[in-house]
Design a protein around this motif. Structure first.
Motif, short mmCIF file in Angstrom:
data_model
loop_
_atom_site.label_atom_id
_atom_site.label_comp_id
_atom_site.label_asym_id
_atom_site.label_seq_id
_atom_site.Cartn_x
_atom_site.Cartn_y
_atom_site.Cartn_z
N PRO A 168 0.82 -1.18 0.24
CA PRO A 168 0.51 0.17 0.20
C PRO A 168 0.47 1.65 0.14
CG PRO A 168 -0.20 -0.21 1.77
CD PRO A 168 0.90 -2.00 1.28
N SER A 169 0.18 2.70 0.15
CA SER A 169 0.77 3.55 -0.15
C SER A 169 1.77 3.63 0.68
CB SER A 169 0.25 4.48 -1.38
OG SER A 169 -0.57 5.16 -0.44
N THR A 170 1.33 3.87 2.33
CA THR A 170 1.85 4.53 3.24
C THR A 170 2.94 3.40 3.36
OG1 THR A 170 -0.65 4.59 3.59
CG2 THR A 170 1.53 4.75 5.44
N TYR A 171 3.11 2.04 3.13
CA TYR A 171 4.34 1.62 3.11
C TYR A 171 5.33 1.70 2.12
CZ TYR A 171 1.69 -1.49 6.52
OH TYR A 171 0.68 -2.23 7.66
N VAL A 172 4.97 1.84 1.42
CA VAL A 172 5.71 2.20 0.23
C VAL A 172 6.61 3.37 0.24
CG1 VAL A 172 5.96 3.12 -2.49
CG2 VAL A 172 4.28 0.48 -2.04
N ALA A 173 5.91 4.74 1.08
CA ALA A 173 6.23 5.79 1.48
C ALA A 173 7.29 5.37 2.80
CB ALA A 173 6.02 6.56 1.69
N ALA A 174 6.51 4.76 3.37
CA ALA A 174 7.67 4.28 4.86
C ALA A 174 8.95 3.02 5.09
CB ALA A 174 6.68 4.02 5.89
#
Lengths: 320, 320, 320
Positions: A168-174
């Protein structure tokens, strides 16, 4: 609730016993709280210790006080009778104190019964439908996650595994995932709160064979506290491992989860409005409701036990 | 309510049978509506046809569906039992489809009982007092209009004639009247809606002797739909003959009538607040109330007939 | 309430007897008020004197009217039966008319029972806690004031004396005090209103030995009028001696007391919310409550007397 000398936390009934002003509008004076209407002062036991221009203080001049433990950056309030709190220590929550970990939290106010917030957390199949912009991916991946749950001595444990999933996008960014991931979450449901330990790791790196080294972790605490039968205070925090190369990571993850919970709030308040207007129309359960139905049975059982003990212990359950 | 393939209109109960989220927050997927909480899908009969990660769908997994007819730019929903809708075709409304005519409409939300909106339309003596800035002129002209009304097989017809009257500002702007006018309106009251056909023509041009050629017409449809006992959805449209030299005429007339209804809303909500606070104080009727009192008697009779038939047909009446 | 010919004040029930619109939305036409919905007109006795397009006016077409006396810049409305008003003249209030005195007032709306506003004015020990920025000084000076009160034929008189006190900021700005002051207030509580005559003079100038010459005076009128059991209209004015060298003094004092009452409103509404939510929790009384407890007993007695007289006189008391 106030601090004496910037130290001990005291929790008193929020209502002066003289004319009823909320004591939360008062000021702390020494080791007392002073009401901002006529100046009565209360000590940390709830006893009135000062009435302006009056020497004799009636013994009935007091407000309820509550046992409080401050621990791990959390304040736990025992809403039942003080005797019941004896020897009852709240659980530790290590993800607020672990070295090289950081956390941040918030209180949300939700116009819905606490039970609907518990349902929300115990049926994570909603993540794909509601949180596509942050922690969710395609709904099917979430619905089809391998799910196991069982009752324990103190509540419920539930685990979910998503194999070979889009990050998910949150995990990609983090965490910088570049390809697919294995993703999991372990949830614990207890009378006063829920914890979720979520993790993820590049696919084919043995995550589900016992090797979680190098995984990205997002631990969260959810203290769902009924205010009335249809309103709830929702205290929550997220915790993560500090990364020296990402000084803004705590704030980023906090903002992402704050967005996520704003999405939940919109759904749950719409649900609550609708159900309060149509109490006589039927509802059905689906397979994914297993954990939340088990939680309802446990809450019912706990409340019955509480009544049988004929004490006021743990009355915090009564609005659940 | 949603469209399948941008075509057929479907009307379903606005409440998912699983956890109660309004389906109006959902998304259309193929010929189904998908709930935005846990992804259940419903077909146009209201049957649940998909539960994520679950093969067996219980037969009780369904929401109510309503018979719908889309016709003349209107969507008619039969709120009673589906059987009752058999062979019941809603009336045609030609002023939405007539060649060289244009129309525009809106839905208003009014915090007042539907009955107060019906009263408003059936006693047009208020037009001079409330709508002086648009369709009203001096109050006396409206109060003294020649009025006739009578019950019919399906409701009430009412006609009003104002002879030798000042033209109201809306009519002057739309039709260019330079002197006095003869002005008339024909109202039809039916269970589900009211129509008003209003017209005007220069005075002494034989309007009341059968010659309505060249008249200015403003036709309106008023579908007053109870939401609760004290709130109402008010769907309305205005229709007029297209004038090639006035391309903005539809918008102008729509805006004028929108202003007019905003004035009504202010009056009717103040009336409703006052009457809800003082239910025990008496009210009197006046001569101009004839049509609205007749409408109340008809609604009462229709509701009794509905109950006698022991069906749920036409339950849309129950909140009137 | 409206004026005929910019002169006589008329007070009528705020609800047209035809369809219930508030007459306060109407317009004054000659010596009548005309309803803004269908144009019914009422004279100052409350009788309907005009129904558009209808000759016969039923005798039941009327609204309640109330006896009104306008005097000293105040409008007094007798809410009981008209007979009871016979020979009952409201008290004069000379501080609105005295030569070389000026006054200004306002109506506040408070979401709390009238009784809580009366309590507030009859226990001035709150002034130090709530109004430190205007008329209050250190709380102890106010709590320890010498206080006397007693019932009278018509209500309660209460006097308070603060000797050798710091002057509050409002008094310093208005009267130029440079050192300590003697300060006093004389309060009169009556069924329909409270007056407070507050004064101050430099210390050691004989203020409490009968020499009030040169004192600064602030006289105030508080007409606390219940709207419902939990909402109150609070009409108030302040009066002061004109000073030719301070043309803005009226406005300054008005603004200061307006701030003071905004502080009271915040406290009293918080109190009211809290007490309405917790009606079953106990409250205690303190010594400073003497005058307000006496007022409650008097109000109770007055209401019983009213009931015994079996008339509707003075029903204004019923919500107190």
């Amino acid at each position: 609730m106030f601090r004496i000398n910037s130290s001990n936390v005291v929790a008193l009934e929020d209502r002066c016993c003289h004319r009823g002003l909320p004591l939360s509008k008062g000021v702390v004076v020494g080791s007392t709280i002073q009401c901002s209407y006529h100046g009565l002062k209360y000590d940390c036991s709830g006893a009135c210790v000062h009435i302006p221009n009056q020497e004799k203080i009636p013994s009935s001049a007091r407000v309820k006080s509550f046992s409080v433990v401050e621990q791990d950056g959390l304040v736990w309030v025992w809403l039942g009778a003080a005797e019941g709190a004896q020897g009852q220590n709240p659980d530790r929550y290590k993800w607020h104190t672990e070295e090289k970990w950081a956390h941040k939290g918030k209180k949300n106010y939700t116009r819905a019964p606490a039970s609907m917030l518990i349902d929300n957390l115990l049926d994570l199949s909603h993540v794909g439908y509601v949180h596509g912009g942050t922690i969710g991916v395609d709904p099917k991946s979430h619905s089809a996650a391998e799910m196991n749950y069982e009752p324990t001595a103190w509540g419920i444990v539930m685990s979910r595994k998503m194999r070979d999933a889009q990050p998910p996008s949150t995990y990609v960014a983090a965490a910088g995932f570049q390809g697919k991931i294995d993703r999991w979450s372990d949830t614990e449901f207890r009378p006063a709160y829920i914890t979720i330990s979520a993790g993820a790791k590049d696919v084919n790196q043995g995550a589900f064979e016992g090797n979680q080294e190098g995984a990205f972790w997002l631990k969260s605490l959810h203290a769902i506290t009924p205010e009335t039968e249809s309103t709830t205070h929702y205290f929550w925090t997220i915790s993560h491992r500090v990364r020296d190369d990402m000084p803004g990571l705590t704030e980023f993850l906090f903002q992402e989860i704050d967005k996520t919970f704003a999405e939940d709030k919109e759904v749950i308040e719409a649900q609550s409005n609708n159900l309060l207007r149509t109490p006589d129309r039927p509802l059905i359960d689906v397979r994914a409701d297993g954990p939340s139905l088990l939680a309802r049975r446990l809450i019912k059982k706990w409340k019955e036990q509480e009544r049988e003990q004929s004490t006021s212990e743990g009355t915090s359950l009564s609005a659940l």
